[in-house]
Each structure stands twice: as structure tokens, then as C-alpha cells.
Write an enzyme that holds these catalytic residues in place. Structure first.
Site, PDB file in Angstrom:
ATOM      1  N   LEU A   1      36.229 -68.367 -62.804  1.00 15.67           N
ATOM      2  CA  LEU A   1      37.817 -68.307 -63.479  1.00 15.67           C
ATOM      3  C   LEU A   1      38.952 -68.565 -62.446  1.00 15.67           C
ATOM      4  CD1 LEU A   1      37.162 -64.609 -64.966  1.00 15.67           C
ATOM      5  CD2 LEU A   1      36.930 -66.922 -66.125  1.00 15.67           C
TER       6      LEU A   1
ATOM      7  N   GLY B   1      35.976 -66.441 -54.659  1.00 14.81           N
ATOM      8  CA  GLY B   1      36.251 -66.578 -56.214  1.00 14.81           C
ATOM      9  C   GLY B   1      36.317 -65.578 -56.901  1.00 14.81           C
ATOM     10  N   VAL B   2      36.638 -65.770 -58.243  1.00 14.80           N
ATOM     11  CA  VAL B   2      36.510 -64.889 -59.483  1.00 14.80           C
ATOM     12  C   VAL B   2      35.710 -65.569 -60.585  1.00 14.80           C
ATOM     13  CG1 VAL B   2      37.646 -63.492 -60.839  1.00 14.80           C
ATOM     14  CG2 VAL B   2      38.736 -63.727 -58.695  1.00 14.80           C
TER      15      VAL B   2
ATOM     16  N   ASP C   1      51.333 -52.713 -56.364  1.00 20.18           N
ATOM     17  CA  ASP C   1      51.697 -53.910 -56.985  1.00 20.18           C
ATOM     18  C   ASP C   1      51.340 -54.452 -58.359  1.00 20.18           C
ATOM     19  OD1 ASP C   1      52.600 -56.742 -56.725  1.00 20.18           O
ATOM     20  OD2 ASP C   1      50.537 -57.513 -56.148  1.00 20.18           O
TER      21      ASP C   1
END
Length: 528
Positions: free
Chosen positions: A234, A241-242, A367
């Protein structure tokens, strides 16, 4: 085109303007570490984000096998001192990053993956010197573990020394977009791109100096003993990474977030794996609220850590707003605006309830932004990416925030309500980032939006209160929930079926002359 990582670099050296790194004034900590170690006749000069050190009388090839030393920002000064002692005995040109701040940036989440981790670079003049220096540096730095340099191979037995084939002298070719591409000249005279890739990719003519040493394992699609099978990537960042994957135990889709060791996150420079472990702990703490993605598993694979969490079908709040806001579609009527604001009111209400639920459990989100609020197909929100979140009294602030969505670097309850106000403002019109540069402009934008779109006065007041007096809402969490619940979708004023911004240009300023409009704008500008 310039990459996002390249543009990010130019935001680091001025709080308002894009600024060249050459204007940055570094500390002298690293130069102090070097003082008295190298001979006075060696030339030390600055080159961008680096200091270059050149012994006299050496001749280098245009390209060859170079050595890199990776170091955390906390250990870099000591690494430089030890490396300089080796290089004094076996002279070779080298360069190192300017100071601790630049080292932390280069080890950070947003740095280019092909360049990250390279604190110090050595240019051996021969293969004999390459082998000699690599062995000596690995021995001198045996106690040091640095971030893994993705473009390199590690020196055998070392956790911080690595090597890569590349240019010694900078040879570049001008591109059509104004950027320059680094090139190498092969044995046959042909040019080849000297690309800084986030994986091992030497030119075909360069033989690996250690061909029998095993490469690190390539990430398998099957992780955690076969439980999770990766289906697609993704996103990638220097942190890791995702991925979208399938949980073989349940058959359900999941998201895998990867963290690489010794990548430094936020102003506090926390290790990426430490931050991921904290995120897993906080998601477990918040799981009962129903407003946060559900954690599935936390596990290690090779040196990396992975957090598996539920996959939420839908999109993030930013895309949801862009796709549904009639202001961007050009279909601005009282009816379309009222319908849009009513849909958004339901989402804002859930965000306020999520903030209250987190605070009840002693968690500050830190956030909150458009991209970490997921809107499911059922219009129920899930909040993800709790990198900056903290359990009160337990976690140190990370110092990572989204400009325009947060008070810089602040992790406290009031800041979460400021973020809620910024989300509401940005949902109406994407000016929350711009007004962050000059807070008095926010009231100007709110007044003009109310005038142009005939939005409810209560909405304008609530956004302004959330962003100017957020501490009042953190003291009484029910206040924001009740105020959003009472918001009307329409202003209650009599107006035509098209708010002023939806009318033709000829009718947009009916009742207000051009001169009066100019005078009003000038007055507001001077007042702000």
C-alpha cells in the site's frame, strides 16, 4: 520531477519558506570529534549536507566499491572519532554528515530509502585498500549497530559497515525537468545510471567482493510462520512498508505495518520498532471504544517488526471530503451544502467521541489528521496510525505532527481538540494548513466562508473556539460532543437557493459594489 522526499528536505531549514540546505548552519560537534585525530594538512570542506575530508596526494578512480558506515544520531560523534583514527593510519578520502540533526534526518522516516543510514562514506583507491579498510573499520566499530543501508550489503560480521558500487567523482547528466542524473562509465565506454535504489543493484560489470557471503533474506509474502500472506504493498517509507495481507487463521484481510530497527522517528528520535510496539499497546488499550482499528498481532520477521491490524474497507476522511464537498464539484446550492454538512457532522461527532474515549483511557492522540481517520463503507470511523499518541505518564512525546493539524510538537489533551477544529475547517474548505502560518487569518477565512457559503454561524463559532481555546474543551469533553450534535445544517438565514459562491460571477456580489468589496478586503487584511 522532484520526489516528495527531496521536497521534504527543503522544508527543514526555515519555519515558513522552502530553503536550500546550503543555508543551514550546523553545530560543530562532529568537527570537534575530528579535531586532533586527522593531520592538519588534510583538507576539510563543506559540500551541501556533508563535510568532505581529503588527504593530500591521493588519486581516485571515477567509480568503484565504496564503504558506508551507518550510525544513530546518538552514537555518530563516537563513530566518527573511531573511524577517523582508522583512516589516519590508512589514508583515504571520506565524507560525513554535518551534525546530529542532519544525521537524525537521514535516519528518519521521510528520508529517501536509497540514501538513508549513510552517515560516513569512504572512498578506497584500490581493491586492496577496500578490503583493508573494511576489515579495520568493522573491527573498530564492532560494538556499533546502525540502520540497515538498503542500497548496500553489510560487511561480513558487521552491523554498521556496508559497501556499494558507485561513483567517486560526481558525473551527472542534465534532465529535461532540470534535475541531474548521476552516471557511471562502463568498461565499454557506455553510460549507466548510478541510481541510489533501496535494494542491492550493482552494475553488471562489477563483481561482488564477497560473492560467497549470503545476502539478507528477501521479504517473503508469507510472514509470522505462514499466518499472514502479503497480497499487495500500500505504501513505502524509510520506516518500512505498509501491506495488505490475509490472515490465514481467520481468512480476514489485514493491514501489516513494518518497522525497521534504528530508523529514527520524530523530534525525539525514537527507534521505529519502539514506536510500533507502543502503537500496538495503545491500540489494545483503546480496542473497547470502537473508534480505533483493532490490533491483530505484533511479531518479528528477520530484524524487522510488524503490526497486523484490521483492514477497514472505505477511504480516509480527506478523500471522503474531497469527493463529497460540493464546493469542489462546482455544484453549490443550499441543498447540496446542507446535505454535505449533515454527513460531515456525523463524522465530526464520531471524532469528538473518539477523542473523549481516548482521554478517558489516559491516551492522548497527538497527531489527528485527515489521512489517519478511516471512513468505512458504513460511515463508521476508525482511527489508525497512532505513532504520535502517548499514554499519559508512560510514554515520551514523539515530536511528530502534521502541519496545520496540530500545535507543533505538543502531545496534550487540548491539542487533540485543536486538531478536531482543524479537521472541521478543512472539511469545509482546505485552508487549515494556510491559516496555520498566521493564526489571525483564520477568523478572516471563517467570516468569508460564512458570507460566501451561508454556513451556520454556530459552525463558524465552534471551529474558532476549538482552535483558539482548545483547553476549554479538554477540560469538559462533553462540550464538543454536544456542540457538534446541535449544529444545524443550514444557516437559518433567508437566502436564494444558491449561496453567493454558487452564483454566476455577474451576480456573485449583488448589493456590494466593486469599490466596497475592495475596501472591505483591505480592512480585513490590515486588521489581521
Amino acid at each position: 520531477m522532484h520526489s516528495l522526499e527531496a521536497l521534504e528536505l527543503y522544508t527543514q531549514f526555515h519555519d515558513r519558506w522552502f530553503e536550500s540546505p546550503v543555508r543551514y548552519v550546523p553545530s560543530d560537534e562532529y568537527l570537534q570529534s575530528l579535531a586532533g585525530v586527522i593531520p592538519a594538512c588534510w583538507r576539510v570542506e563543506r559540500d551541501g549536507l556533508w563535510y568532505s575530508v581529503t588527504p593530500p596526494g591521493l588519486t581516485l578512480p571515477d567509480h568503484g566499491w565504496k564503504l558506508h558506515i551507518a550510525a544513530s544520531s546518538g552514537e555518530a560523534a563516537e563513530v566518527l572519532r573511531r573511524a577517523a583514527e582508522v583512516l589516519r593510519a590508512e589514508p583515504a578520502p571520506f565524507k560525513f554528515l554535518l551534525d546530529r540533526r542532519i544525521t537524525a534526518l537521514s535516519n528518519g522516516k521521510l528520508w529517501h530509502r536509497g540514501s538513508s543510514g549513510k552517515f560516513l562514506t569512504v572512498y578506497p583507491s584500490t581493491m586492496e585498500q577496500f578490503h583493508a579498510l573494511g576489515g579495520l573499520l568493522a573491527l573498530a566499530l564492532v560494538s556499533i549497530s546502525g540502520p540497515y543501508v538498503l542500497s548496500d550489503r553489510r560487511w561480513p560480521g558487521s552491523s554498521c559497515v556496508s559497501y556499494r558500487y558507485g561513483g567517486f567523482a560526481s558525473r551527472t547528466v542534465l534532465q529535461a525537468d532540470g534535475t541531474r542524473r548521476h552516471v557511471l562509465t562502463g568498461p565499454d565506454g557506455s553510460e549507466q545510471v548510478d541510481a541510489r535504489l533501496p535494494y542491492w543493484a550493482p552494475p553488471a560489470w562489477a563483481s561482488d567482493p564477497f560473492p560467497d557471503d549470503p545476502l539478507p533474506p528477501v521479504m517473503s509474502r508469507s510472514l509470522c510462520g505462514g499466518r499472514f500472506v502479503v497480497q499487495s504493498a500500500l505504501a513505502f517509507s524509510n520506516r518500512g512498508g505498509v501491506y495488505r495481507a490475509e490472515d490465514r487463521d481467520t481468512g480476514q484481510p489485514v493491514v501489516l505495518k513494518e518497522a525497521r530497527p534504528r530508523v529514527e522517528i520524530g523530534a525525539s528520535r525514537l527507534d521505529a520498532i519502539t514506536v510500533l510496539e507502543k502503537e500496538h499497546r495503545l491500540l489494545e488499550r483503546l480496542a473497547g471504544s470502537g473508534y480505533f482499528v483493532r490490533p491483530v498481532a505484533l511479531f518479528r520477521d528477520w530484524e524487522h517488526a510488524f503490526l497486523a491490524e484490521e483492514f477497514v474497507p472505505g477511504t480516509h476522511l480527506g478523500l471522503f471530503s474531497l469527493r463529497n464537498n460540493p464546493l469542489y464539484a462546482g455544484n453549490i446550492t443550499a441543498e447540496t451544502l446542507a446535505a454535505y454538512l449533515e454527513r460531515m457532522r456525523g463524522l465530526w461527532l464520531q471524532v469528538a467521541q473518539a477523542i473523549a474515549a481516548a482521554h478517558e483511557r489516559g491516551v492522548v492522540l497527538g497527531d489527528l489528521s485527515f489521512t489517519n481517520i478511516l471512513v468505512g463503507d458504513d460511515h463508521h470511523i476508525r482511527i489508525c496510525d497512532l505513532e504520535s499518541a502517548a499514554q499519559e505518564g508512560v510514554d515520551a512525546p514523539v515530536g511528530l505532527y502534521t502541519p496545520g493539524m496540530s500545535v507543533a510538537g505538543v502531545t496534550e489533551r487540548a491539542n487533540d481538540y485543536y486538531s478536531l477544529g482543524a479537521l472541521m475547517l478543512g472539511s469545509v474548505f482546505l485552508v487549515h494548513g494556510l491559516t496555520g502560518f498566521h493564526a489571525p487569518l483564520r477568523s478572516v477565512f471563517l467570516d468569508e466562508l460564512q458570507r460566501d457559503l451561508a454556513t451556520p454561524a454556530d459552525l463558524r463559532t465552534l471551529i474558532d473556539d476549538l482552535m483558539t481555546k482548545p483547553e476549554e474543551f479538554s477540560a469538559t469533553p462533553a462540550r464538543a460532543i454536544e456542540a457538534i450534535g446541535r449544529l444545524p445544517a443550514r444557516s437559518g438565514q433567508r437566502h436564494s437557493s444558491r449561496p453567493r459562491l454558487g452564483r454566476s460571477l455577474a451576480r456573485r456580489f449583488d448589493g456590494e459594489s466593486r469599490e466596497a468589496l475592495r475596501a472591505r478586503v483591505k480592512r480585513r487584511s490590515r486588521a489581521s
